[in-house]
Design a protein around this motif. Structure first.
Motif, PDB file in Angstrom:
ATOM      1  N   ARG A 255       4.492  -2.870  11.979  1.00 44.84           N
ATOM      2  CA  ARG A 255       3.589  -2.003  11.233  1.00 44.84           C
ATOM      3  C   ARG A 255       2.517  -2.840  10.529  1.00 44.84           C
ATOM      4  O   ARG A 255       1.356  -2.435  10.449  1.00 44.84           O
ATOM      5  CB  ARG A 255       4.380  -1.188  10.207  1.00 44.84           C
ATOM      6  CG  ARG A 255       3.503  -0.213   9.441  1.00 44.84           C
ATOM      7  CD  ARG A 255       4.314   0.628   8.488  1.00 44.84           C
ATOM      8  NE  ARG A 255       4.929  -0.219   7.479  1.00 44.84           N
ATOM      9  CZ  ARG A 255       5.979   0.114   6.757  1.00 44.84           C
ATOM     10  NH1 ARG A 255       6.552   1.287   6.937  1.00 44.84           N
ATOM     11  NH2 ARG A 255       6.485  -0.702   5.864  1.00 44.84           N
ATOM     12  N   GLY A 256       2.891  -4.032  10.065  1.00 47.77           N
ATOM     13  CA  GLY A 256       1.944  -4.895   9.369  1.00 47.77           C
ATOM     14  C   GLY A 256       0.896  -5.519  10.273  1.00 47.77           C
ATOM     15  O   GLY A 256      -0.027  -6.172   9.798  1.00 47.77           O
ATOM     16  N   MET A 257       0.997  -5.329  11.563  1.00 53.15           N
ATOM     17  CA  MET A 257       0.020  -5.906  12.488  1.00 53.15           C
ATOM     18  C   MET A 257      -1.270  -5.097  12.545  1.00 53.15           C
ATOM     19  O   MET A 257      -2.228  -5.542  13.172  1.00 53.15           O
ATOM     20  CB  MET A 257       0.637  -6.062  13.877  1.00 53.15           C
ATOM     21  CG  MET A 257       1.698  -7.125  13.913  1.00 53.15           C
ATOM     22  SD  MET A 257       2.325  -7.308  15.579  1.00 53.15           S
ATOM     23  CE  MET A 257       3.524  -8.596  15.332  1.00 53.15           C
ATOM     24  N   THR A 258      -1.292  -3.934  11.949  1.00 50.64           N
ATOM     25  CA  THR A 258      -2.539  -3.166  11.837  1.00 50.64           C
ATOM     26  C   THR A 258      -2.978  -3.214  10.378  1.00 50.64           C
ATOM     27  O   THR A 258      -2.159  -3.408   9.477  1.00 50.64           O
ATOM     28  CB  THR A 258      -2.330  -1.696  12.260  1.00 50.64           C
ATOM     29  OG1 THR A 258      -1.413  -1.083  11.361  1.00 50.64           O
ATOM     30  CG2 THR A 258      -1.802  -1.606  13.688  1.00 50.64           C
ATOM     31  N   TRP A 259      -4.263  -3.025  10.140  1.00 50.00           N
ATOM     32  CA  TRP A 259      -4.720  -3.121   8.752  1.00 50.00           C
ATOM     33  C   TRP A 259      -4.155  -1.991   7.903  1.00 50.00           C
ATOM     34  O   TRP A 259      -3.806  -2.188   6.747  1.00 50.00           O
ATOM     35  CB  TRP A 259      -6.249  -3.181   8.666  1.00 50.00           C
ATOM     36  CG  TRP A 259      -6.938  -1.905   9.054  1.00 50.00           C
ATOM     37  CD1 TRP A 259      -7.365  -1.531  10.279  1.00 50.00           C
ATOM     38  CD2 TRP A 259      -7.250  -0.827   8.173  1.00 50.00           C
ATOM     39  NE1 TRP A 259      -7.914  -0.294  10.240  1.00 50.00           N
ATOM     40  CE2 TRP A 259      -7.875   0.163   8.943  1.00 50.00           C
ATOM     41  CE3 TRP A 259      -7.081  -0.598   6.806  1.00 50.00           C
ATOM     42  CZ2 TRP A 259      -8.310   1.371   8.407  1.00 50.00           C
ATOM     43  CZ3 TRP A 259      -7.515   0.590   6.275  1.00 50.00           C
ATOM     44  CH2 TRP A 259      -8.132   1.565   7.071  1.00 50.00           C
ATOM     45  N   SER A 260      -3.993  -0.812   8.480  1.00 54.80           N
ATOM     46  CA  SER A 260      -3.412   0.293   7.704  1.00 54.80           C
ATOM     47  C   SER A 260      -1.927   0.043   7.441  1.00 54.80           C
ATOM     48  O   SER A 260      -1.417   0.341   6.355  1.00 54.80           O
ATOM     49  CB  SER A 260      -3.612   1.623   8.426  1.00 54.80           C
ATOM     50  OG  SER A 260      -2.989   1.583   9.700  1.00 54.80           O
TER      51      SER A 260
ATOM     52  N   ILE B 282       2.093  -3.443   1.766  1.00 55.01           N
ATOM     53  CA  ILE B 282       1.850  -3.959   0.427  1.00 55.01           C
ATOM     54  C   ILE B 282       2.396  -2.990  -0.621  1.00 55.01           C
ATOM     55  O   ILE B 282       2.997  -3.393  -1.618  1.00 55.01           O
ATOM     56  CB  ILE B 282       0.347  -4.210   0.196  1.00 55.01           C
ATOM     57  CG1 ILE B 282      -0.098  -5.427   1.010  1.00 55.01           C
ATOM     58  CG2 ILE B 282       0.048  -4.442  -1.284  1.00 55.01           C
ATOM     59  CD1 ILE B 282      -1.581  -5.687   0.941  1.00 55.01           C
ATOM     60  N   PHE B 283       2.200  -1.707  -0.395  1.00 58.83           N
ATOM     61  CA  PHE B 283       2.596  -0.704  -1.377  1.00 58.83           C
ATOM     62  C   PHE B 283       3.997  -0.138  -1.158  1.00 58.83           C
ATOM     63  O   PHE B 283       4.438   0.713  -1.925  1.00 58.83           O
ATOM     64  CB  PHE B 283       1.576   0.439  -1.391  1.00 58.83           C
ATOM     65  CG  PHE B 283       0.239  -0.009  -1.911  1.00 58.83           C
ATOM     66  CD1 PHE B 283       0.059  -0.288  -3.253  1.00 58.83           C
ATOM     67  CD2 PHE B 283      -0.825  -0.184  -1.056  1.00 58.83           C
ATOM     68  CE1 PHE B 283      -1.158  -0.720  -3.742  1.00 58.83           C
ATOM     69  CE2 PHE B 283      -2.055  -0.602  -1.520  1.00 58.83           C
ATOM     70  CZ  PHE B 283      -2.225  -0.875  -2.880  1.00 58.83           C
ATOM     71  N   SER B 284       4.687  -0.595  -0.138  1.00 66.81           N
ATOM     72  CA  SER B 284       6.054  -0.104   0.093  1.00 66.81           C
ATOM     73  C   SER B 284       7.059  -1.198  -0.256  1.00 66.81           C
ATOM     74  O   SER B 284       6.726  -2.380  -0.312  1.00 66.81           O
ATOM     75  CB  SER B 284       6.235   0.334   1.545  1.00 66.81           C
ATOM     76  OG  SER B 284       6.133  -0.786   2.402  1.00 66.81           O
TER      77      SER B 284
END
Length: 140
Positions: free
Chosen positions: A66-71, A77-79
């Motif tokens: 999931r971290g491989m996309t900017w979203s 960061i927020f989870s």
């Protein structure tokens, strides 16, 4: 007309021997059952620990992907980060999660710990790459 029956000591002794023999057999069967249950408990606890470790690795991998996309990076960061499983494999609410990862590595197989550490460093690398991509996208 009342007949007097004589007490047969030999028959009573034989019945006593049979009862003692049956009791000894029942005790041995109970002991064997307890040993089998103890082995099964250990096996189930090991299986549970392996399942928890696999769930942790899967959840960590999902977070990395999931971290491989900017979203996804922003979402990460927020989870809350994925917590490693407890070292003992038991569900204790008082265990400190931050200290459980080193204990888990000392108690589990060497290769799974290397894989866990690699997954952590891989996630950190991906986060740095995504941060650089994100900052370069603003410069462009």
């Amino acid at each position: 007309m009342q007949e007097h029956q004589e007490f047969d000591y030999e028959e009573a002794a034989e019945e006593r021997r049979q009862a003692l023999k049956s009791a000894a057999e029942a005790k041995e069967i109970g002991r064997a059952t307890l040993e089998t249950l103890a082995r099964q408990k250990e096996s189930l606890e090991r299986s549970e620990a392996i399942a928890e470790e696999n769930i942790y690795i899967m959840d960590k991998s999902i977070r990395v992907l999931r971290g491989m996309t900017w979203s996804g990076w922003v979402a990460n960061i927020f989870s809350k980060d994925v917590e490693p499983p407890e070292a003992s494999g038991k569900h204790s609410k008082t265990a400190d999660a931050s200290s459980s990862f080193p204990q888990m590595c000392s108690e589990r197989s060497k290769y799974s710990c290397i894989a866990n550490k690699s997954a952590l460093s891989f996630e950190q690398s991906c986060m740095h790459i995504n941060m650089m991509r994100w900052s370069f996208s603003f410069l462009s």
